[in-house]
Design a protein around this motif. Structure first.
Motif, PDB file in Angstrom:
ATOM      1  N   MET A 418       0.822  -1.207   0.000  1.00 40.40           N
ATOM      2  CA  MET A 418       0.000   0.000   0.000  1.00 40.40           C
ATOM      3  C   MET A 418       0.852   1.251   0.000  1.00 40.40           C
ATOM      4  O   MET A 418       1.938   1.262   0.561  1.00 40.40           O
ATOM      5  CB  MET A 418      -0.828   0.060   1.276  1.00 40.40           C
ATOM      6  N   SER A 419       0.296   2.336  -0.586  1.00 40.90           N
ATOM      7  CA  SER A 419       0.896   3.677  -0.497  1.00 40.90           C
ATOM      8  C   SER A 419       2.336   3.709  -1.004  1.00 40.90           C
ATOM      9  O   SER A 419       3.150   4.504  -0.558  1.00 40.90           O
ATOM     10  CB  SER A 419       0.839   4.206   0.945  1.00 40.90           C
ATOM     11  N   LEU A 422       5.530   6.212  -4.198  1.00 39.92           N
ATOM     12  CA  LEU A 422       5.001   7.466  -3.671  1.00 39.92           C
ATOM     13  C   LEU A 422       4.363   8.342  -4.740  1.00 39.92           C
ATOM     14  O   LEU A 422       3.607   9.253  -4.421  1.00 39.92           O
ATOM     15  CB  LEU A 422       6.125   8.244  -2.964  1.00 39.92           C
ATOM     16  N   GLU A 476      -3.223   2.320  14.209  1.00 39.28           N
ATOM     17  CA  GLU A 476      -1.817   2.506  13.839  1.00 39.28           C
ATOM     18  C   GLU A 476      -1.276   3.856  14.302  1.00 39.28           C
ATOM     19  O   GLU A 476      -0.110   3.991  14.657  1.00 39.28           O
ATOM     20  CB  GLU A 476      -1.643   2.402  12.318  1.00 39.28           C
ATOM     21  N   VAL A 477      -2.155   4.874  14.262  1.00 33.79           N
ATOM     22  CA  VAL A 477      -1.704   6.206  14.646  1.00 33.79           C
ATOM     23  C   VAL A 477      -1.339   6.222  16.123  1.00 33.79           C
ATOM     24  O   VAL A 477      -0.272   6.691  16.510  1.00 33.79           O
ATOM     25  CB  VAL A 477      -2.798   7.246  14.344  1.00 33.79           C
ATOM     26  N   ALA A 480       1.862   4.376  16.737  1.00 37.42           N
ATOM     27  CA  ALA A 480       3.075   5.080  16.326  1.00 37.42           C
ATOM     28  C   ALA A 480       3.362   6.260  17.248  1.00 37.42           C
ATOM     29  O   ALA A 480       4.514   6.576  17.528  1.00 37.42           O
ATOM     30  CB  ALA A 480       2.947   5.555  14.883  1.00 37.42           C
ATOM     31  N   ARG A 481       2.286   6.917  17.701  1.00 36.14           N
ATOM     32  CA  ARG A 481       2.507   8.100  18.555  1.00 36.14           C
ATOM     33  C   ARG A 481       2.904   7.702  19.968  1.00 36.14           C
ATOM     34  O   ARG A 481       3.661   8.392  20.625  1.00 36.14           O
ATOM     35  CB  ARG A 481       1.247   8.964  18.594  1.00 36.14           C
TER      36      ARG A 481
ATOM     37  N   GLU B  37      -2.390  11.262   9.204  1.00 37.42           N
ATOM     38  CA  GLU B  37      -2.061  11.522  10.611  1.00 37.42           C
ATOM     39  C   GLU B  37      -0.549  11.560  10.836  1.00 37.42           C
ATOM     40  O   GLU B  37       0.133  10.560  10.637  1.00 37.42           O
ATOM     41  CB  GLU B  37      -2.662  10.435  11.487  1.00 37.42           C
ATOM     42  N   VAL B  38      -0.057  12.713  11.259  1.00 40.41           N
ATOM     43  CA  VAL B  38       1.382  12.852  11.518  1.00 40.41           C
ATOM     44  C   VAL B  38       1.711  12.196  12.860  1.00 40.41           C
ATOM     45  O   VAL B  38       1.043  12.440  13.870  1.00 40.41           O
ATOM     46  CB  VAL B  38       1.794  14.343  11.525  1.00 40.41           C
ATOM     47  N   VAL B  39       2.730  11.329  12.864  1.00 43.97           N
ATOM     48  CA  VAL B  39       3.092  10.630  14.097  1.00 43.97           C
ATOM     49  C   VAL B  39       4.446  11.082  14.654  1.00 43.97           C
ATOM     50  O   VAL B  39       4.779  10.790  15.789  1.00 43.97           O
ATOM     51  CB  VAL B  39       3.086   9.097  13.905  1.00 43.97           C
ATOM     52  N   VAL B  62       1.626   7.768   9.107  1.00 47.33           N
ATOM     53  CA  VAL B  62       1.532   6.306   9.064  1.00 47.33           C
ATOM     54  C   VAL B  62       1.908   5.800   7.669  1.00 47.33           C
ATOM     55  O   VAL B  62       2.445   4.721   7.511  1.00 47.33           O
ATOM     56  CB  VAL B  62       0.104   5.853   9.438  1.00 47.33           C
ATOM     57  N   LYS B  63       1.653   6.636   6.659  1.00 48.64           N
ATOM     58  CA  LYS B  63       1.889   6.216   5.278  1.00 48.64           C
ATOM     59  C   LYS B  63       3.300   6.453   4.792  1.00 48.64           C
ATOM     60  O   LYS B  63       3.849   5.656   4.052  1.00 48.64           O
ATOM     61  CB  LYS B  63       0.946   6.996   4.345  1.00 48.64           C
ATOM     62  N   ALA B  64       3.879   7.614   5.118  1.00 51.32           N
ATOM     63  CA  ALA B  64       5.143   7.977   4.477  1.00 51.32           C
ATOM     64  C   ALA B  64       5.895   9.011   5.304  1.00 51.32           C
ATOM     65  O   ALA B  64       5.348   9.602   6.237  1.00 51.32           O
ATOM     66  CB  ALA B  64       4.867   8.559   3.084  1.00 51.32           C
TER      67      ALA B  64
END
Lengths: 493, 127
Positions: A418-419, A422, A476-477, A480-481, B37-39, B62-64
């Motif tokens: 995914m993603s 870029l 996931e957010v 990660a945070r 969402e910025v982590v 989360v993406k890039a």
């Protein structure tokens, strides 16, 4: 018999408390005087809180890991269409050969006279990879693809130094794997991005403007990460070479053209080959990796040592070579992975390898044909072994690529990449590889089409997926945070 | 998609606000939306000098991981330390508490659009 559904598998530490004490292992009777820690250690080194070691029996340990393995998804279970990863079947014969005692029980310091077979295997695999890439030299030392990249770029740096030149920049297309700019930086260069043209390949005009005598190399993935062949590769290579630069080819996508095209003829000066992709050795936890590098005439003198040499008396390791970049890995790389790769190459043979690539391309195009229209194809130039859709049709219903990926889990498939790349926003990058049966590809396409349908008729269902997995949507957010990778007794309850 | 009229915008989606000798820099609402969402936010060190177009720091979602660029030349006067613990401010309040860096200098040497121009630019980008 009905299988007990595994909804969650607690950590050993979590199953510890308020239970009958058990022991998984009985220590032998103590045969030395017993001392307490305070008699022999300074007080600051003595742990005061209970360490909470779990009390569990041997069988509980076995069951725990067995259940975890059942929560996993693997190539042996079904289609694993991760784009750019070439998740193919790992044939059992590879394992059988790698376990032969003559390979498995070797000691790295054994005299060379006793390891002639192993040295020959290295030599044979080098010869095979040279033939497959059409390049005159090879090293099998690098332990992974990215390590191969570094090996290649260091050889290029050495060749430039030998010419008395010090260049500063490595060019990398905006569709490249993230390892390319990382490699350039690690090797002491500055990575500079080249934009893609409208068809997703390198913008030749931009390359012409950027390629000057400060540029050491262009790192290029062929076909690129969109699965599109760089149709101007000869012009690109001529342009770079005529201005004193080198072509580093990222071989991540080699699975698409074995037996059909030769990177050596495309102008590649160095190219890594991910054995765990194209040549069926295990990915990740299945074993260590290997990222051999093949090189052009210009880089031959700079290959790492030790090199395997053949003469009338047999094979020997050459350790001294003044122009070499030196050693890239202890001893000679991850040897048993090389055994598996050569087994694969020899069991398929030249014809088999060619059809391997042909089928990989055919399958990707089957997926492309069936899903095109239901999913948006940003770059619709003909593609080889992988195809990159995006979620722009589904985002009208607020369904994003991550939702589609999660919903695929409910249908029993591993999601695609995914993603990435870029340059495609909301990318879904699908690479089926050649090893599964065509029915499996069709079933995957059916699932993808059903999800496209659901995205319109019941977008909430897709947005909240997965529904049928032991663990639901992971935040996931938050993960990660608030990174937390240890368990402490305070977490209990 | 909000685009405040009292700010100026770079084509690489940073906004600037000039207050005396200091230029505040952040990313636009559109940019944070594209990132997701910025982590994690990596900010430059106070005192470092940058030229226009240099990489000031990175924003990880989360993406890039994406970089943000210096829209003007100058020295870093101050960085938004709140982002260490609250990277979500970049998403929640990109024009306010989600600011990234304050640079010394002026808008000279940079290329900027006003709110109307930036809106038009975004429409062209997504067309």
């Amino acid at each position: 018999m009905k299988r007990r559904a595994i909804r969650s598998e607690p950590l050993f530490f979590e199953r510890n408390s308020r239970r009958v004490r058990r022991q998984g292992y009985l220590l032998p009777v103590l045969d030395v005087p017993e001392v307490t820690p305070s008699e022999v250690l300074p007080p600051e080194l003595i742990r005061k809180p209970d360490p909470h070691f779990p009390d569990i029996s041997e069988m509980e340990v076995v069951q725990h890991f067995h259940r975890l393995s059942q929560l996993n998804y693997a190539v042996d279970e079904g289609l694993y269409p991760l784009g750019s990863c070439t998740m193919k079947y790992n044939p059992r014969i590879n394992e059988e050969i790698a376990r032969l005692p003559g390979f498995a029980s070797l000691h790295p310091l054994q005299p060379q006279s006793q390891i002639q077979g192993a040295l020959r295997l290295i030599w044979e695999l080098e010869e095979s990879l040279k033939a497959i890439t059409g390049m005159p030299g090879a090293t099998l030392q690098p332990a992974a693809g990215a390590h191969g990249e570094l090996t290649g770029i260091l050889m290029i740096r050495k060749a430039l130094e030998a010419r008395g030149e010090k260049r500063e920049i490595v060019l990398v297309p905006d569709s490249a794997h993230g390892t390319n700019p990382a490699t350039a930086t690690f090797a002491g260069y500055r990575a500079q991005e080249i934009p893609s043209a409208d068809d997703g390949t390198v913008d030749l005009g931009a390359l012409d403007r950027m390629m000057d005598d400060t540029v050491a190399a262009l790192m290029l993935t062929v076909p690129n990460t969109l699965g599109i062949f760089e149709h101007q590769i000869l012009e690109i290579a001529d342009l770079v070479h005529s201005r004193g630069g080198f072509i580093y080819m990222d071989g991540a996508n080699l699975n698409s053209f074995v037996g059909r095209a030769l990177p050596g003829l495309m102008g590649a000066d160095a190219m890594h080959i991910n054995l765990h992709k194209t040549f069926s050795t295990p990915h990740g936890g299945g074993g260590p990796g290997a990222g051999p590098v093949t090189v052009s005439e210009a880089l031959l003198p700079h290959l790492p040592v030790p090199k395997v040499q053949r003469d009338d008396n047999g094979f020997e390791l050459l350790w001294k070579d003044p122009a070499s970049i030196g050693q890239m890995r202890g001893f000679y790389g991850n040897f048993l992975i090389l055994v598996r790769a050569l087994t694969y190459i020899w069991s398929l043979g030249a014809e088999g390898l060619r059809s391997m690539s042909d089928v990989a391309v055919l399958y990707a195009n089957l997926v492309r044909h069936r899903l095109n229209g239901a999913y948006h194809l940003k770059f619709d130039a003909p593609s080889l072994h992988e195809v990159v859709f995006d979620d722009s049709i589904q985002t009208r219903h607020e369904v994003h690529n991550v939702d589609i990926a999660k919903r695929l889990l409910d249908y029993g498939f591993h999601p695609p990449t995914m993603s990435f790349p870029l340059i495609v926003h909301g990318a879904l990058m699908i690479e089926p590889a050649e090893s599964v049966a065509p029915d499996e590809i069709e079933a995957f396409c059916d699932a993808m089409l059903a999800i496209a349908e659901e995205a319109e008729s019941d977008p909430g269902l897709v947005r909240s997926a997965p529904h049928d997995t032991p663990v639901g949507r992971v935040d996931e957010v938050r993960a990660a945070r608030n990174l937390k990778v240890t368990w402490t007794p305070d977490d209990e309850g | 998609m909000t685009i405040p009229v009292d700010l100026m915008y770079a084509r690489s989606h940073e906004w600037i606000k000039i207050e005396g000798d200091s230029v505040s820099v952040g990313i636009s609402h559109y940019a944070q939306d594209q990132l997701g969402e910025v982590v994690y936010v990596e900010l430059p060190e106070v005192g470092t000098a940058f030229a226009v177009g240099d990489e000031l720091g990175t924003l990880e979602s989360v993406k890039a991981v994406s970089e943000f660029l210096a829209p003007v030349a100058g020295e870093v006067l101050e960085v938004n330390t709140r982002l260490e613990d609250e990277p979500n401010l970049v998403n929640d309040d990109p024009y306010g508490n989600g600011w990234l860096v304050k640079l010394s200098g002026s808008a000279e040497g940079g290329e900027f659009l006003d709110a109307a121009g930036y809106k038009e630019f975004l429409e062209q980008e997504s067309a």
